[in-house]
Motif scaffolding. Sequence first.
Motif, PDB file in Angstrom:
ATOM      1  N   PRO A 136      43.170  51.381  44.866  1.00  0.00           N
ATOM      2  CA  PRO A 136      44.588  51.737  44.872  1.00  0.00           C
ATOM      3  C   PRO A 136      45.486  50.665  45.465  1.00  0.00           C
ATOM      4  CG  PRO A 136      43.257  53.601  45.569  1.00  0.00           C
ATOM      5  CD  PRO A 136      42.340  52.424  45.495  1.00  0.00           C
ATOM      6  N   SER A 137      44.976  49.914  46.450  1.00  0.00           N
ATOM      7  CA  SER A 137      45.810  48.911  47.094  1.00  0.00           C
ATOM      8  C   SER A 137      45.914  47.614  46.295  1.00  0.00           C
ATOM      9  CB  SER A 137      45.276  48.605  48.502  1.00  0.00           C
ATOM     10  OG  SER A 137      43.960  48.088  48.445  1.00  0.00           O
ATOM     11  N   HIS A 138      45.048  47.436  45.290  1.00  0.00           N
ATOM     12  CA  HIS A 138      45.087  46.216  44.491  1.00  0.00           C
ATOM     13  C   HIS A 138      45.546  46.450  43.050  1.00  0.00           C
ATOM     14  CE1 HIS A 138      42.545  44.999  47.876  1.00  0.00           C
ATOM     15  NE2 HIS A 138      42.847  43.762  47.578  1.00  0.00           N
ATOM     16  N   GLY A 139      45.554  47.699  42.613  1.00  0.00           N
ATOM     17  CA  GLY A 139      46.024  48.000  41.267  1.00  0.00           C
ATOM     18  C   GLY A 139      44.920  47.915  40.230  1.00  0.00           C
ATOM     19  N   ILE A 140      45.104  48.639  39.154  1.00  0.00           N
ATOM     20  CA  ILE A 140      44.089  48.693  38.101  1.00  0.00           C
ATOM     21  C   ILE A 140      43.933  47.347  37.396  1.00  0.00           C
ATOM     22  CG2 ILE A 140      45.660  49.460  36.262  1.00  0.00           C
ATOM     23  CD1 ILE A 140      42.116  50.854  36.902  1.00  0.00           C
ATOM     24  N   GLU A 141      45.006  46.549  37.378  1.00  0.00           N
ATOM     25  CA  GLU A 141      44.917  45.239  36.730  1.00  0.00           C
ATOM     26  C   GLU A 141      43.903  44.336  37.426  1.00  0.00           C
ATOM     27  OE1 GLU A 141      48.230  47.145  34.945  1.00  0.00           O
ATOM     28  OE2 GLU A 141      47.741  46.916  37.074  1.00  0.00           O
ATOM     29  N   SER A 142      43.747  44.471  38.750  1.00  0.00           N
ATOM     30  CA  SER A 142      42.768  43.647  39.459  1.00  0.00           C
ATOM     31  C   SER A 142      41.349  43.999  39.028  1.00  0.00           C
ATOM     32  CB  SER A 142      42.926  43.814  40.969  1.00  0.00           C
ATOM     33  OG  SER A 142      42.564  45.116  41.392  1.00  0.00           O
ATOM     34  N   THR A 143      41.122  45.254  38.679  1.00  0.00           N
ATOM     35  CA  THR A 143      39.816  45.683  38.173  1.00  0.00           C
ATOM     36  C   THR A 143      39.510  45.003  36.845  1.00  0.00           C
ATOM     37  OG1 THR A 143      39.931  47.825  39.284  1.00  0.00           O
ATOM     38  CG2 THR A 143      38.495  47.680  37.360  1.00  0.00           C
ATOM     39  N   ILE A 144      40.468  45.022  35.937  1.00  0.00           N
ATOM     40  CA  ILE A 144      40.267  44.392  34.627  1.00  0.00           C
ATOM     41  C   ILE A 144      40.106  42.890  34.780  1.00  0.00           C
ATOM     42  CG2 ILE A 144      41.196  44.095  32.306  1.00  0.00           C
ATOM     43  CD1 ILE A 144      40.473  46.994  33.022  1.00  0.00           C
ATOM     44  N   GLU A 145      40.896  42.287  35.665  1.00  0.00           N
ATOM     45  CA  GLU A 145      40.824  40.837  35.874  1.00  0.00           C
ATOM     46  C   GLU A 145      39.447  40.416  36.364  1.00  0.00           C
ATOM     47  OE1 GLU A 145      42.993  37.329  38.561  1.00  0.00           O
ATOM     48  OE2 GLU A 145      43.895  39.324  38.392  1.00  0.00           O
ATOM     49  N   LEU A 146      38.882  41.165  37.310  1.00  0.00           N
ATOM     50  CA  LEU A 146      37.544  40.827  37.789  1.00  0.00           C
ATOM     51  C   LEU A 146      36.511  41.016  36.683  1.00  0.00           C
ATOM     52  CD1 LEU A 146      35.577  39.953  39.926  1.00  0.00           C
ATOM     53  CD2 LEU A 146      35.633  42.260  40.900  1.00  0.00           C
ATOM     54  N   CYS A 147      36.657  42.050  35.885  1.00  0.00           N
ATOM     55  CA  CYS A 147      35.745  42.239  34.744  1.00  0.00           C
ATOM     56  C   CYS A 147      35.810  41.048  33.787  1.00  0.00           C
ATOM     57  CB  CYS A 147      36.083  43.528  34.003  1.00  0.00           C
ATOM     58  SG  CYS A 147      35.554  45.048  34.838  1.00  0.00           S
ATOM     59  N   GLU A 148      36.997  40.566  33.535  1.00  0.00           N
ATOM     60  CA  GLU A 148      37.150  39.395  32.660  1.00  0.00           C
ATOM     61  C   GLU A 148      36.413  38.194  33.234  1.00  0.00           C
ATOM     62  OE1 GLU A 148      41.581  40.476  30.824  1.00  0.00           O
ATOM     63  OE2 GLU A 148      41.409  39.328  32.701  1.00  0.00           O
ATOM     64  N   GLY A 149      36.544  37.983  34.559  1.00  0.00           N
ATOM     65  CA  GLY A 149      35.846  36.877  35.196  1.00  0.00           C
ATOM     66  C   GLY A 149      34.338  37.028  35.155  1.00  0.00           C
ATOM     67  N   LEU A 150      33.856  38.242  35.343  1.00  0.00           N
ATOM     68  CA  LEU A 150      32.418  38.500  35.301  1.00  0.00           C
ATOM     69  C   LEU A 150      31.847  38.264  33.910  1.00  0.00           C
ATOM     70  CD1 LEU A 150      32.440  41.690  37.519  1.00  0.00           C
ATOM     71  CD2 LEU A 150      31.233  39.569  38.080  1.00  0.00           C
ATOM     72  N   ILE A 151      32.571  38.690  32.900  1.00  0.00           N
ATOM     73  CA  ILE A 151      32.121  38.468  31.524  1.00  0.00           C
ATOM     74  C   ILE A 151      32.043  36.979  31.220  1.00  0.00           C
ATOM     75  CG2 ILE A 151      32.844  38.719  29.112  1.00  0.00           C
ATOM     76  CD1 ILE A 151      33.742  41.560  29.832  1.00  0.00           C
ATOM     77  N   ALA A 152      32.998  36.217  31.750  1.00  0.00           N
ATOM     78  CA  ALA A 152      32.975  34.769  31.562  1.00  0.00           C
ATOM     79  C   ALA A 152      31.732  34.147  32.211  1.00  0.00           C
ATOM     80  CB  ALA A 152      34.235  34.147  32.140  1.00  0.00           C
ATOM     81  N   LEU A 153      31.203  34.794  33.254  1.00  0.00           N
ATOM     82  CA  LEU A 153      29.981  34.323  33.916  1.00  0.00           C
ATOM     83  C   LEU A 153      28.715  34.857  33.247  1.00  0.00           C
ATOM     84  CD1 LEU A 153      30.953  34.710  37.696  1.00  0.00           C
ATOM     85  CD2 LEU A 153      30.864  32.596  36.353  1.00  0.00           C
ATOM     86  N   GLY A 154      28.876  35.663  32.204  1.00  0.00           N
ATOM     87  CA  GLY A 154      27.724  36.173  31.471  1.00  0.00           C
ATOM     88  C   GLY A 154      27.236  37.537  31.901  1.00  0.00           C
ATOM     89  N   HIS A 155      28.070  38.286  32.631  1.00  0.00           N
ATOM     90  CA  HIS A 155      27.676  39.609  33.105  1.00  0.00           C
ATOM     91  C   HIS A 155      28.414  40.713  32.338  1.00  0.00           C
ATOM     92  CE1 HIS A 155      25.535  37.872  36.477  1.00  0.00           C
ATOM     93  NE2 HIS A 155      26.607  37.166  36.780  1.00  0.00           N
ATOM     94  N   PRO A 156      27.700  41.619  31.689  1.00  0.00           N
ATOM     95  CA  PRO A 156      28.372  42.798  31.134  1.00  0.00           C
ATOM     96  C   PRO A 156      29.076  43.549  32.265  1.00  0.00           C
ATOM     97  CG  PRO A 156      26.115  42.627  30.317  1.00  0.00           C
ATOM     98  CD  PRO A 156      26.248  41.618  31.423  1.00  0.00           C
ATOM     99  N   ALA A 157      30.355  43.844  32.087  1.00  0.00           N
ATOM    100  CA  ALA A 157      31.145  44.421  33.181  1.00  0.00           C
ATOM    101  C   ALA A 157      31.793  45.724  32.741  1.00  0.00           C
ATOM    102  CB  ALA A 157      32.214  43.434  33.638  1.00  0.00           C
ATOM    103  N   THR A 158      31.743  46.709  33.634  1.00  0.00           N
ATOM    104  CA  THR A 158      32.297  48.032  33.371  1.00  0.00           C
ATOM    105  C   THR A 158      33.423  48.317  34.354  1.00  0.00           C
ATOM    106  OG1 THR A 158      30.169  48.883  32.580  1.00  0.00           O
ATOM    107  CG2 THR A 158      31.798  50.507  33.317  1.00  0.00           C
ATOM    108  N   PRO A 159      34.668  48.417  33.882  1.00  0.00           N
ATOM    109  CA  PRO A 159      35.756  48.758  34.793  1.00  0.00           C
ATOM    110  C   PRO A 159      35.794  50.250  35.092  1.00  0.00           C
ATOM    111  CG  PRO A 159      36.612  48.522  32.574  1.00  0.00           C
ATOM    112  CD  PRO A 159      35.144  48.175  32.512  1.00  0.00           C
ATOM    113  N   HIS A 160      36.192  50.592  36.314  1.00  0.00           N
ATOM    114  CA  HIS A 160      36.506  51.971  36.651  1.00  0.00           C
ATOM    115  C   HIS A 160      37.958  52.210  36.260  1.00  0.00           C
ATOM    116  CE1 HIS A 160      33.157  52.618  39.875  1.00  0.00           C
ATOM    117  NE2 HIS A 160      32.767  51.773  38.939  1.00  0.00           N
ATOM    118  N   LEU A 161      38.180  53.122  35.352  1.00  0.00           N
ATOM    119  CA  LEU A 161      39.540  53.463  34.919  1.00  0.00           C
ATOM    120  C   LEU A 161      39.925  54.766  35.609  1.00  0.00           C
ATOM    121  CD1 LEU A 161      39.337  52.601  31.101  1.00  0.00           C
ATOM    122  CD2 LEU A 161      40.119  51.161  33.005  1.00  0.00           C
ATOM    123  N   ALA A 162      40.882  54.684  36.517  1.00  0.00           N
ATOM    124  CA  ALA A 162      41.284  55.830  37.335  1.00  0.00           C
ATOM    125  C   ALA A 162      42.589  56.412  36.820  1.00  0.00           C
ATOM    126  CB  ALA A 162      41.435  55.409  38.794  1.00  0.00           C
ATOM    127  N   ALA A 163      42.564  57.694  36.480  1.00  0.00           N
ATOM    128  CA  ALA A 163      43.733  58.347  35.896  1.00  0.00           C
ATOM    129  C   ALA A 163      44.976  58.189  36.768  1.00  0.00           C
ATOM    130  CB  ALA A 163      43.432  59.831  35.659  1.00  0.00           C
TER     131      ALA A 163
END
Length: 272
Positions: free
Chosen positions: A38-65
Amino acid sequence: MSRALLERPLFELIPLRDALERAESLPPGADVTVTASPSHGIESTIELCEGLIALGHPATPHLAAHMIRDRAHLAELLERCRSAGIRSAFVIGGDAKDRGEIHDGLALLRLIEELGHPFEAVGVAGYPEGHPSISDEVLLSSLKEKQAHATYLTTQMSFDAGAIAAWIARIRPSGVTLPIHLGLPGAVHIQRLLRVAARIGVGGSLRYVRKNRQLLRLLFGRSFTPERLLRSLGPTIADPEADVRALHLFTFNQVEETVAWQKSMRAEGERS
């Protein structure tokens, strides 16, 4: 314990500033999930997933209603997931204050389907030790509704093997058929766990302690090691009716330590 589960666990990360650097300790191609802070926003979750995928890791974001403003905001997030090659999501209501138009996890699941999505797998949460503000009856009813829109469930982190086993034994006859990912703590120092919880937000920290009564005992000197919990869950893991498919390790960004623990447990399993 199941050697197969230790081969390829999911590692959960929090989208803090040094998370991508810490992810360098992950095994090649390891599956990763990223919490919604909550203190970093949902966009930070997606951004980290993007970075992880670039490193070769399948990444699953938590999408919070509660962190998604409205239908248009969700559409933007789904398009970003599609563009990044994100193929799975974990859908929750979330601990953030409900400020938007999507009020719970079930509503978010339905809207994701309505808008169209790129996900091949969708996870939802299970609560072996209950929820501080939702009754067990409501949780079970909601889970049964959610399973029509999901492909697996992940149990919230618990230090109580008995509670986890009893909960799984209770939900199966009640009609919950989703495969289970067991949510277990990684090799985490309690002091760091509390520091990270505090960085997420005071309210989140208080809720975390309320949800995990066993943690209070640990703070007063009770020792805990992940392998003991996993061993205690051996009969449940071995039970085909339980249908435990994976381990979900809460690393609290102590990735190096958790990976080292996982490797040691795999080596021990190979020797036995």
